[in-house]
Enzyme design. Structure first.
Site, PDB file in Angstrom:
ATOM      1  N   ARG A  72       0.821  -1.208   0.000  1.00 50.84           N
ATOM      2  CA  ARG A  72       0.000   0.000   0.000  1.00 50.84           C
ATOM      3  C   ARG A  72       0.859   1.263   0.000  1.00 50.84           C
ATOM      4  O   ARG A  72       0.529   2.251  -0.661  1.00 50.84           O
ATOM      5  CB  ARG A  72      -0.941  -0.024   1.210  1.00 50.84           C
ATOM      6  CG  ARG A  72      -1.970   1.095   1.194  1.00 50.84           C
ATOM      7  CD  ARG A  72      -3.094   0.811   2.171  1.00 50.84           C
ATOM      8  NE  ARG A  72      -4.038   1.911   2.200  1.00 50.84           N
ATOM      9  CZ  ARG A  72      -4.219   2.733   3.229  1.00 50.84           C
ATOM     10  NH1 ARG A  72      -3.512   2.564   4.329  1.00 50.84           N
ATOM     11  NH2 ARG A  72      -5.097   3.701   3.169  1.00 50.84           N
ATOM     12  N   HIS A  76       0.466   4.173  -2.851  1.00 51.86           N
ATOM     13  CA  HIS A  76       0.169   5.561  -2.495  1.00 51.86           C
ATOM     14  C   HIS A  76       1.310   6.490  -2.872  1.00 51.86           C
ATOM     15  O   HIS A  76       1.081   7.670  -3.150  1.00 51.86           O
ATOM     16  CB  HIS A  76      -0.143   5.653  -1.002  1.00 51.86           C
ATOM     17  CG  HIS A  76      -1.530   5.211  -0.662  1.00 51.86           C
ATOM     18  ND1 HIS A  76      -2.368   5.925   0.160  1.00 51.86           N
ATOM     19  CD2 HIS A  76      -2.242   4.119  -1.047  1.00 51.86           C
ATOM     20  CE1 HIS A  76      -3.532   5.301   0.272  1.00 51.86           C
ATOM     21  NE2 HIS A  76      -3.468   4.191  -0.452  1.00 51.86           N
ATOM     22  N   ASN A 104      -3.798   8.949   3.808  1.00 49.26           N
ATOM     23  CA  ASN A 104      -2.629   8.182   4.242  1.00 49.26           C
ATOM     24  C   ASN A 104      -2.561   7.988   5.748  1.00 49.26           C
ATOM     25  O   ASN A 104      -1.547   7.526   6.278  1.00 49.26           O
ATOM     26  CB  ASN A 104      -1.345   8.876   3.766  1.00 49.26           C
ATOM     27  CG  ASN A 104      -1.172   8.795   2.265  1.00 49.26           C
ATOM     28  OD1 ASN A 104      -1.736   7.920   1.623  1.00 49.26           O
ATOM     29  ND2 ASN A 104      -0.399   9.701   1.702  1.00 49.26           N
ATOM     30  N   HIS A 202      -5.778  -5.669  -3.361  1.00 53.46           N
ATOM     31  CA  HIS A 202      -6.649  -5.719  -2.184  1.00 53.46           C
ATOM     32  C   HIS A 202      -6.792  -7.136  -1.639  1.00 53.46           C
ATOM     33  O   HIS A 202      -7.483  -7.344  -0.650  1.00 53.46           O
ATOM     34  CB  HIS A 202      -8.031  -5.157  -2.531  1.00 53.46           C
ATOM     35  CG  HIS A 202      -8.050  -3.671  -2.659  1.00 53.46           C
ATOM     36  ND1 HIS A 202      -9.146  -2.971  -3.095  1.00 53.46           N
ATOM     37  CD2 HIS A 202      -7.095  -2.741  -2.403  1.00 53.46           C
ATOM     38  CE1 HIS A 202      -8.876  -1.664  -3.109  1.00 53.46           C
ATOM     39  NE2 HIS A 202      -7.633  -1.510  -2.698  1.00 53.46           N
ATOM     40  N   THR A 203      -6.160  -8.095  -2.275  1.00 54.40           N
ATOM     41  CA  THR A 203      -6.149  -9.448  -1.721  1.00 54.40           C
ATOM     42  C   THR A 203      -5.380  -9.508  -0.407  1.00 54.40           C
ATOM     43  O   THR A 203      -5.534 -10.453   0.360  1.00 54.40           O
ATOM     44  CB  THR A 203      -5.558 -10.450  -2.722  1.00 54.40           C
ATOM     45  OG1 THR A 203      -5.738 -11.775  -2.227  1.00 54.40           O
ATOM     46  CG2 THR A 203      -4.080 -10.207  -2.972  1.00 54.40           C
ATOM     47  N   THR A 257      -8.699 -14.629   2.208  1.00 52.77           N
ATOM     48  CA  THR A 257      -7.321 -15.077   2.460  1.00 52.77           C
ATOM     49  C   THR A 257      -6.440 -13.839   2.540  1.00 52.77           C
ATOM     50  O   THR A 257      -5.529 -13.657   1.739  1.00 52.77           O
ATOM     51  CB  THR A 257      -6.834 -16.018   1.346  1.00 52.77           C
ATOM     52  OG1 THR A 257      -6.900 -15.332   0.082  1.00 52.77           O
ATOM     53  CG2 THR A 257      -7.692 -17.272   1.263  1.00 52.77           C
TER      54      THR A 257
END
Length: 330
Positions: A72, A76, A104, A202-203, A257
């Site tokens: 992430r 970002h 953030n 996003h997993t 998961t």
């Protein structure tokens, strides 16, 4: 979103079966014409990649939230002024930096980049940029979580500007519409396919209730819950996140998961278990829906596409400095 990873779902990654395809993707995706290269530190700091990988492994051993946090951070960073490590800069009395912008607020794992930078500086002072360290750390985070590995092109500069005000206009939020997402990716020269593929990141991780509260409480007049959500899934979310919830750690894993990098995100999306509004909108257009179906059915296709899109995104960079400390400009 501060990710929440579960030890039983973390595994040491096998060598990805993508083999020589990764090098071809790097060359095809990024062509010539920029300063990045696969062997940028071959002479000046040949052990840089190994030092970064060691720092990531050590951090993951102590903190299972690290992989999602690093991925992430890289996303970002790249969406604001390119992949220049501007997200790592600390605010000062005279400037509020990106990391303190509203989108953030829950970023973390900065310490991993600090540790990697310290190790690299001990070997090769003033050579390896923080932007390259972050790109390598994100790659290692995906690989350590069971996903593919790749050889990122290196030679990024560290940006000299970091403004919190940039984050609200350039980072699409969890409630972004399809048009907002498409425009954000288009501004970076990326496609709708890239949008679907990188959403697959996003997993990994965890979302706080505030990121999806509007889907499960007061969605619209006559429908308290978003009808696109599977009813049992929505009920579970409502139990985890009651109306007006203020519990700091409440929320949900991004998919079933959430510590493993796999294609479960797409399967959940198809079954009405996509967590964010910005996930759900991928099913509202025929082209993106086809990509969702492809990656839900074929993890290998998702992995290959993810490598290609990550290479494309991580090449967004402008010339800059090489910071001695990733948290402040030289």
């Amino acid at each position: 979103m501060a990710p929440q990873l579960h030890p039983d779902r973390c595994r040491t990654w096998p060598r990805a079966p993508l083999g020589s395809v990764l090098l071809a993707l790097a060359i095809v995706s990024l062509g010539g014409g920029d300063a990045l290269s696969l062997d940028h530190y071959r002479q000046s700091c040949p052990r840089a990649e190994a030092a970064v990988a060691a720092a990531v492994r050590q951090a993951v051993a102590k903190d299972r939230t690290v992989p999602a946090g690093l991925l992430r951070l890289h996303f970002h960073d790249c969406f604001v002024r390119g992949c220049d490590a501007s997200v790592l800069i600390d605010s000062t009395a005279g400037n509020t930096a990106e990391k303190d912008g509203p989108p953030n607020a829950s970023l973390h794992a900065f310490f991993v980049v600090d540790n990697a930078k310290q190790a690299v500086e001990a070997m090769c002072p003033g050579v390896v940029s923080c932007a390259d360290i972050l790109a390598l750390a994100a790659r290692d985070a995906v690989a350590l979580s069971g996903g593919p590995s790749w050889s990122p092109l290196l030679g990024r500069g560290d940006g000299r500007v970091s403004l919190a005000s940039d984050t609200t206009s350039l980072l699409p939020g969890p409630g972004a519409s399809f048009d907002q997402l498409r425009q954000a990716f288009h501004a970076l020269g990326m496609s709708v396919k890239d949008l679907v593929v990188l959403s697959g990141g996003h997993t990994l991780g965890f979302a706080h209730c505030s990121s999806f509260q509007g889907r499960i409480h007061g969605f619209r007049p006559g429908a308290d819950v978003d009808p696109a959500l599977n009813p049992s899934f929505a009920a579970a979310l409502r139990r985890a996140c009651p109306a007006n919830n203020t519990a700091r750690g409440a929320g949900s894993g991004m998919d079933s998961t959430s510590a493993t990098f796999d294609n479960a995100y797409y399967r959940m999306l198809q079954s009405g278990r996509g967590l964010l509004s910005s996930d759900e909108v991928l099913l509202t257009h025929p082209k993106t829906r086809r990509f969702v179906a492809l990656y839900a059915a074929r993890q290998d296709a998702f992995f290959r596409a993810f490598v290609s899109s990550m290479l494309r995104m991580s090449a967004l960079n402008q010339p800059g400095e090489v910071r001695a400390n990733c948290r402040r400009h030289n």
